[in-house]
Scaffold this motif. Structure first.
Motif, short mmCIF file in Angstrom:
data_model
loop_
_atom_site.label_atom_id
_atom_site.label_comp_id
_atom_site.label_asym_id
_atom_site.label_seq_id
_atom_site.Cartn_x
_atom_site.Cartn_y
_atom_site.Cartn_z
N PHE A 1 -79.35 95.46 73.24
CA PHE A 1 -78.26 94.48 73.23
C PHE A 1 -77.82 94.17 74.65
O PHE A 1 -77.59 93.00 75.00
CB PHE A 1 -77.09 95.00 72.40
N MET B 1 -69.91 99.51 75.56
CA MET B 1 -70.63 99.01 74.39
C MET B 1 -71.88 99.85 74.12
O MET B 1 -72.16 100.21 72.97
CB MET B 1 -71.01 97.55 74.59
N VAL B 2 -72.62 100.17 75.18
CA VAL B 2 -73.82 101.01 75.00
C VAL B 2 -73.41 102.41 74.53
O VAL B 2 -74.03 102.99 73.64
CB VAL B 2 -74.64 101.08 76.30
N SER C 1 -70.78 103.13 72.78
CA SER C 1 -70.36 103.00 71.39
C SER C 1 -71.57 103.01 70.46
O SER C 1 -71.55 103.66 69.40
CB SER C 1 -69.57 101.70 71.23
N ALA C 2 -72.63 102.30 70.83
CA ALA C 2 -73.86 102.30 70.02
C ALA C 2 -74.49 103.69 70.01
O ALA C 2 -75.00 104.14 68.97
CB ALA C 2 -74.85 101.28 70.56
N ILE D 1 -76.21 94.03 64.27
CA ILE D 1 -75.41 93.59 65.41
C ILE D 1 -75.39 92.07 65.48
O ILE D 1 -74.33 91.46 65.65
CB ILE D 1 -75.93 94.20 66.72
N THR E 1 -80.79 100.91 70.88
CA THR E 1 -80.16 99.73 70.26
C THR E 1 -79.13 99.12 71.21
O THR E 1 -79.12 97.91 71.42
CB THR E 1 -79.50 100.12 68.93
N GLY E 2 -78.28 99.96 71.79
CA GLY E 2 -77.30 99.46 72.75
C GLY E 2 -77.96 98.90 74.00
O GLY E 2 -77.51 97.89 74.54
N LEU F 1 -71.16 97.26 67.78
CA LEU F 1 -72.25 98.04 68.36
C LEU F 1 -72.30 99.44 67.78
O LEU F 1 -73.38 100.01 67.60
CB LEU F 1 -72.15 98.06 69.89
N GLY G 1 -74.07 98.96 64.51
CA GLY G 1 -75.50 98.77 64.73
C GLY G 1 -76.21 100.05 65.12
O GLY G 1 -77.31 100.35 64.63
N GLY G 2 -75.59 100.84 65.98
CA GLY G 2 -76.16 102.14 66.35
C GLY G 2 -76.20 103.09 65.17
O GLY G 2 -77.18 103.83 64.98
#
Length: 130
Positions: free
Chosen positions: A79, A106-107, A109-110, A16, A75-76, A53, A56-57
């Motif tokens: 971030f 965003m969270v 999406s991760a 990320i 992970t989310g 994201l 990264g997830g």
């Protein structure tokens, strides 16, 4: 937490960070050298952040190899915590109500990336060669 958990989360957050820095540099160059509309940049930035994201997830979920939803959520969430701390400590602003849907997206999406990342097969695990 186990060492494997920290390793998986570290890889996800590192991806990320690297992708965010790279995309920020590219967007800064676009803003400097083109006449692109800022509304279009804002939309592009939001879509790009969701994809980053997600990636990264997915990386964290793939490294964790199980419970991808948990790896993606953590992970989310990490971030999200970084963004909130940066905004509060660096910019002296709290989280505004208008930001909540974006941050939740965003969270989310991760989280989805983590769930799908568990199912990514590596060539070492399957034994196949290209």
């Amino acid at each position: 937490m186990k060492k494997e958990v920290w390793t998986a989360l570290g890889y996800g957050l590192a991806i990320i960070l690297i992708l965010m820095l790279t995309s920020s540099f590219i967007l800064a160059l676009l803003l400097r050298f083109t006449t692109i509309d800022t509304n279009l940049i804002n939309l592009f930035t939001m879509i790009l952040a969701m994809l980053i994201l997600f990636t990264g997830g997915a990386t964290a979920g793939h490294r964790g190899q199980e419970k991808g939803w948990m790896y993606g959520l953590i992970t989310g969430g990490a971030f999200l915590l970084f963004i909130i701390l940066y905004q509060y400590l660096g910019l002296q602003k709290g989280v505004q109500l208008s930001q909540v849907p974006y941050l939740a997206g965003m969270v989310g999406s991760a989280l989805i990336g983590g769930m799908l990342g568990v199912n990514i097969r590596s060539t070492r695990a399957t034994g196949s060669k290209k």
